[in-house]
Design a protein around this motif. Structure first.
Motif, PDB file in Angstrom:
ATOM      1  N   GLY A 157      -4.988   2.976 -10.154  1.00 56.71           N
ATOM      2  CA  GLY A 157      -6.122   3.385 -10.967  1.00 56.71           C
ATOM      3  C   GLY A 157      -7.445   2.880 -10.425  1.00 56.71           C
ATOM      4  O   GLY A 157      -8.503   3.453 -10.702  1.00 56.71           O
ATOM      5  N   THR A 158      -7.395   1.807  -9.653  1.00 51.29           N
ATOM      6  CA  THR A 158      -8.604   1.279  -9.019  1.00 51.29           C
ATOM      7  C   THR A 158      -8.916   2.027  -7.733  1.00 51.29           C
ATOM      8  O   THR A 158     -10.074   2.250  -7.400  1.00 51.29           O
ATOM      9  N   GLY A 159      -7.865   2.408  -7.007  1.00 51.53           N
ATOM     10  CA  GLY A 159      -8.077   3.138  -5.767  1.00 51.53           C
ATOM     11  C   GLY A 159      -7.277   2.574  -4.611  1.00 51.53           C
ATOM     12  O   GLY A 159      -6.522   1.603  -4.756  1.00 51.53           O
ATOM     13  N   LEU A 160      -7.463   3.187  -3.463  1.00 46.09           N
ATOM     14  CA  LEU A 160      -6.674   2.845  -2.281  1.00 46.09           C
ATOM     15  C   LEU A 160      -6.859   1.392  -1.860  1.00 46.09           C
ATOM     16  O   LEU A 160      -5.912   0.726  -1.435  1.00 46.09           O
ATOM     17  N   LYS A 161      -8.069   0.881  -1.989  1.00 43.18           N
ATOM     18  CA  LYS A 161      -8.342  -0.505  -1.601  1.00 43.18           C
ATOM     19  C   LYS A 161      -7.484  -1.476  -2.409  1.00 43.18           C
ATOM     20  O   LYS A 161      -6.966  -2.468  -1.881  1.00 43.18           O
ATOM     21  N   ALA A 162      -7.302  -1.185  -3.693  1.00 36.79           N
ATOM     22  CA  ALA A 162      -6.488  -2.044  -4.555  1.00 36.79           C
ATOM     23  C   ALA A 162      -5.007  -1.927  -4.216  1.00 36.79           C
ATOM     24  O   ALA A 162      -4.268  -2.921  -4.247  1.00 36.79           O
ATOM     25  N   VAL A 163      -4.565  -0.720  -3.900  1.00 38.64           N
ATOM     26  CA  VAL A 163      -3.171  -0.528  -3.487  1.00 38.64           C
ATOM     27  C   VAL A 163      -2.896  -1.333  -2.221  1.00 38.64           C
ATOM     28  O   VAL A 163      -1.864  -2.002  -2.096  1.00 38.64           O
ATOM     29  N   LYS A 164      -3.838  -1.291  -1.290  1.00 37.69           N
ATOM     30  CA  LYS A 164      -3.694  -2.050  -0.040  1.00 37.69           C
ATOM     31  C   LYS A 164      -3.669  -3.553  -0.314  1.00 37.69           C
ATOM     32  O   LYS A 164      -2.917  -4.300   0.325  1.00 37.69           O
TER      33      LYS A 164
END
Length: 329
Positions: A157-164
């Motif tokens: 939900g935060t975005g790709l940076k958070a997934v990484k």
């Protein structure tokens, strides 16, 4: 149908392309649109390669529908430009949701408010969508007084940076931080920015958006939003006080009969919704349905959905489908 997908290179944009293909959305011409730094990139849709174009070029092409998932600032600047060119915009950001002149739509609930004059249509917050999908049919039957919701939200939900960040922490590799603290083996009661009232922006979305979608200010919602180390799927603990009493079997039946909702509720077999099983699905899953024994006419339930699909991409595409079906574009 000429369709522009704005924010095509982002996480939601990627899912949006997948959903458009899965649902066989009628596309005669597809424009994949992104910021200047992504212009020229190649993306694939249904086996065909497309070159990403810029926003100005997309406006000039006058698409019939533009689905935005590019952030609030982009939507505020560019959605009106598309609308002025005659394009109907379905916007996935928070930019227009509480604008009194813009419709906030979950198609299963209130698509009938849309007209051909609605040139900018707001897609609700991901957590709001799954919440109102479960609440709307129960509100219709029992009339809500108050809702208390606590969310357990995926890093996607935060975005790709958070997934990484989560992936890096799992394997012990240092990397860029999306959050002020580690998210692995942690829980952050901090979704979006803090406001002057002590709530986060995410929590206030949950408080305000359901009232607008249901066109009813007679009930209240209070929320606590928490980010947890799951890579996909949002979960919600929901406590609902009604004006009228209810029967639990009837509640389950009402929810089961609601399009887009699936009840998973059998404690004897450990059957309940979980984000790992909601992944890549469009339904909203409801379980742990039980009476709150501390307060009259009050229900507890657990609501789970894929935040990138029904919480974002699928809901936006469903809005576009309704517009096409009703001849509003």
């Amino acid at each position: 149908m000429k369709v522009a997908l704005v924010g095509a290179t982002g996480m939601v944009g990627e899912v949006m392309l997948k959903v458009l293909a899965e649902r066989n959305f009628p596309i005669s011409e597809l424009m994949l649109v992104a910021s200047e730094r992504s212009v020229g990139k190649k993306l694939s849709y249904r086996g065909q390669e497309y070159t990403v174009i810029g926003l100005a070029e997309a406006v000039a092409a006058k698409p019939d529908i533009a689905i935005f998932s590019a952030g609030g600032d982009t939507s505020l600047e560019w959605a009106p430009k598309f609308a002025e060119a005659g394009t109907t915009v379905v916007d996935n950001s928070s930019a227009w949701r509480m604008d009194p002149d813009k419709k906030l739509v979950v198609p299963e609930i209130n698509a009938d408010v849309l007209t051909a004059n609605d040139k900018i249509i707001a897609n609700p917050n991901c957590s709001t969508i799954q919440l109102v999908m479960a609440l709307a049919p129960l509100h219709k039957k029992y009339k809500m007084r108050r809702v208390i919701v606590s969310t357990y939200q995926s890093v996607s939900g935060t975005g790709l940076k958070a997934v990484k960040q989560l992936e890096n922490e799992i394997v012990g590799v240092p990397g860029e931080m999306a959050y002020p603290y580690p998210i692995g083996r942690n829980a952050l009661p901090h979704c979006d920015v803090f406001l002057e009232n002590g709530y986060t922006k995410e929590e206030m979305k949950l408080a305000r958006e359901p009232q607008k979608i249901l066109d009813d200010r007679t009930f209240s919602v209070t929320a606590t939003a928490v980010r947890i180390p799951t890579s996909g799927g949002h979960s919600e603990s929901v406590n609902v006080e009604f004006h009228n009493d209810f029967d639990l079997n009837e509640v389950r039946q009402i929810l089961n009969d609601t399009p887009g909702v699936t009840v998973q509720d059998n404690p004897d077999t450990n059957t309940y919704p979980m984000p790992i099983y909601a992944h890549d699905k469009d339904e909203v899953f409801v379980g742990r349905i039980r009476r709150d024994e501390t307060n009259r006419n009050t229900l507890n339930m657990w609501v789970v959905a894929d935040n990138l699909r029904k919480g974002a991409a699928t809901n936006a595409v469903q809005i576009a489908e309704y517009l096409v079906e009703k001849g509003l574009v």
